[in-house]
Write an enzyme that holds these catalytic residues in place. Structure first.
Site, PDB file in Angstrom:
ATOM      1  N   CYS A   1       5.692   6.039   4.888  1.00 51.03           N
ATOM      2  CA  CYS A   1       4.633   5.282   4.312  1.00 51.03           C
ATOM      3  C   CYS A   1       3.666   6.045   3.255  1.00 51.03           C
ATOM      4  O   CYS A   1       3.032   5.312   2.795  1.00 51.03           O
ATOM      5  CB  CYS A   1       3.692   4.984   5.504  1.00 51.03           C
ATOM      6  SG  CYS A   1       4.392   3.902   6.559  1.00 51.03           S
TER       7      CYS A   1
ATOM      8  N   HIS B   1       3.384  -5.205   3.681  1.00 55.61           N
ATOM      9  CA  HIS B   1       3.607  -5.752   5.047  1.00 55.61           C
ATOM     10  C   HIS B   1       3.127  -7.063   5.208  1.00 55.61           C
ATOM     11  O   HIS B   1       2.283  -7.550   4.213  1.00 55.61           O
ATOM     12  CB  HIS B   1       2.517  -5.046   6.025  1.00 55.61           C
ATOM     13  CG  HIS B   1       3.007  -3.568   6.120  1.00 55.61           C
ATOM     14  ND1 HIS B   1       3.850  -3.103   7.149  1.00 55.61           N
ATOM     15  CD2 HIS B   1       2.291  -2.404   5.519  1.00 55.61           C
ATOM     16  CE1 HIS B   1       3.920  -1.839   7.111  1.00 55.61           C
ATOM     17  NE2 HIS B   1       3.047  -1.413   6.308  1.00 55.61           N
TER      18      HIS B   1
ATOM     19  N   HIS C   1      -1.227 -10.387  -1.504  1.00 55.72           N
ATOM     20  CA  HIS C   1      -0.165 -10.190  -2.668  1.00 55.72           C
ATOM     21  C   HIS C   1      -0.904  -9.108  -3.684  1.00 55.72           C
ATOM     22  O   HIS C   1      -0.866  -9.149  -4.906  1.00 55.72           O
ATOM     23  CB  HIS C   1       0.314 -11.299  -3.416  1.00 55.72           C
ATOM     24  CG  HIS C   1       1.239 -11.808  -2.839  1.00 55.72           C
ATOM     25  ND1 HIS C   1       1.039 -12.851  -1.806  1.00 55.72           N
ATOM     26  CD2 HIS C   1       2.683 -11.874  -2.902  1.00 55.72           C
ATOM     27  CE1 HIS C   1       2.045 -13.492  -1.418  1.00 55.72           C
ATOM     28  NE2 HIS C   1       3.235 -12.694  -1.913  1.00 55.72           N
TER      29      HIS C   1
ATOM     30  N   GLU D   1       0.290  -5.173  11.636  1.00 52.85           N
ATOM     31  CA  GLU D   1       1.042  -4.684  10.393  1.00 52.85           C
ATOM     32  C   GLU D   1       2.613  -4.956  10.643  1.00 52.85           C
ATOM     33  O   GLU D   1       3.261  -5.458   9.630  1.00 52.85           O
ATOM     34  CB  GLU D   1       0.725  -3.156  10.316  1.00 52.85           C
ATOM     35  CG  GLU D   1       1.580  -2.499   9.099  1.00 52.85           C
ATOM     36  CD  GLU D   1       1.247  -1.082   9.024  1.00 52.85           C
ATOM     37  OE1 GLU D   1      -0.076  -0.722   8.584  1.00 52.85           O
ATOM     38  OE2 GLU D   1       1.918  -0.267   9.368  1.00 52.85           O
TER      39      GLU D   1
ATOM     40  N   HIS E   1       0.677  -1.223   0.108  1.00 53.06           N
ATOM     41  CA  HIS E   1      -0.045   0.085   0.070  1.00 53.06           C
ATOM     42  C   HIS E   1       0.772   1.301   0.229  1.00 53.06           C
ATOM     43  O   HIS E   1       2.222   1.088   0.046  1.00 53.06           O
ATOM     44  CB  HIS E   1      -0.941  -0.197   1.206  1.00 53.06           C
ATOM     45  CG  HIS E   1      -0.430   0.245   2.437  1.00 53.06           C
ATOM     46  ND1 HIS E   1      -1.056   0.769   3.769  1.00 53.06           N
ATOM     47  CD2 HIS E   1       0.972   0.045   2.928  1.00 53.06           C
ATOM     48  CE1 HIS E   1      -0.299   0.667   4.662  1.00 53.06           C
ATOM     49  NE2 HIS E   1       0.884   0.424   4.232  1.00 53.06           N
TER      50      HIS E   1
ATOM     51  N   HIS F   1       4.953   0.529  -0.228  1.00 51.24           N
ATOM     52  CA  HIS F   1       5.719  -0.730   0.381  1.00 51.24           C
ATOM     53  C   HIS F   1       4.769  -1.643   0.802  1.00 51.24           C
ATOM     54  O   HIS F   1       3.657  -1.723   0.523  1.00 51.24           O
ATOM     55  CB  HIS F   1       6.166  -0.060   1.671  1.00 51.24           C
ATOM     56  CG  HIS F   1       5.232   0.691   2.656  1.00 51.24           C
ATOM     57  ND1 HIS F   1       4.472   1.468   2.459  1.00 51.24           N
ATOM     58  CD2 HIS F   1       4.674   0.030   3.983  1.00 51.24           C
ATOM     59  CE1 HIS F   1       3.732   1.903   3.240  1.00 51.24           C
ATOM     60  NE2 HIS F   1       3.887   0.881   4.329  1.00 51.24           N
TER      61      HIS F   1
END
Length: 150
Positions: free
Chosen positions: A25, A31, A75, A136, A16, A29
């Site tokens: 952020c 998680h 994904h 996260e 995201h 990137h």
């Protein structure tokens, strides 16, 4: 009869970016999310029912969460469709990437609210979503509780 809470944990990978954010952020990137789903209800009291003694079969809960959340978000890259990220999203989609466009800033807080709505509507009668915990990172998570949202 007593009310019992049942919890199942899921893992999925999602990317995201937070448009307009003032930190790292804002960049795309990903998680390795962990989602804990807790439901509450009374164990089935009918001895002739194959699920006798269960609040919900873990397999049934797994099916709901996989269909509503994990299989959709795993994904994928999530963007707020009301931002200029829409251009990046289109480019990625054109190149065959799995992109999800949402009406919110894709923070853990907003994602857990979205997931709660998706899961609540799929639960069998007599069963309630009690809480969700979306982790996260190893040290950061957002929690949603039904009791906070009455």
């Amino acid at each position: 009869m007593s009310k019992i809470r049942i919890t199942k944990q899921f893992s999925f990978e999602t990317g995201h970016a937070l448009y307009g954010y003032d930190g790292k952020c804002r960049n795309v990137h990903g998680h390795s999310y962990k989602l804990r789903v807790t439901v509450i209800g009374e164990p089935i009291a009918d001895a002739s029912n194959v699920k006798f003694g269960m609040v919900i079969d873990f397999t049934d809960l797994k099916k709901i969460v996989l269909e509503e959340v994990v299989d959709v978000f795993d994904h994928a890259t999530v963007f707020n469709k009301n931002t200029p990220h829409i251009e990046l999203a289109k480019e990625l989609q054109d190149r065959g990437h799995h992109v999800i466009l949402v009406d919110y800033q894709p923070t853990s807080e907003n994602m857990v609210i979205d997931f709660a709505e998706k899961i609540k509507h799929r639960l069998p009668k007599g069963l309630e979503l009690y809480s969700l915990r979306l982790q996260e990172t190893d040290s950061s998570y957002a929690e949603w509780y039904q009791s906070d949202n009455l």
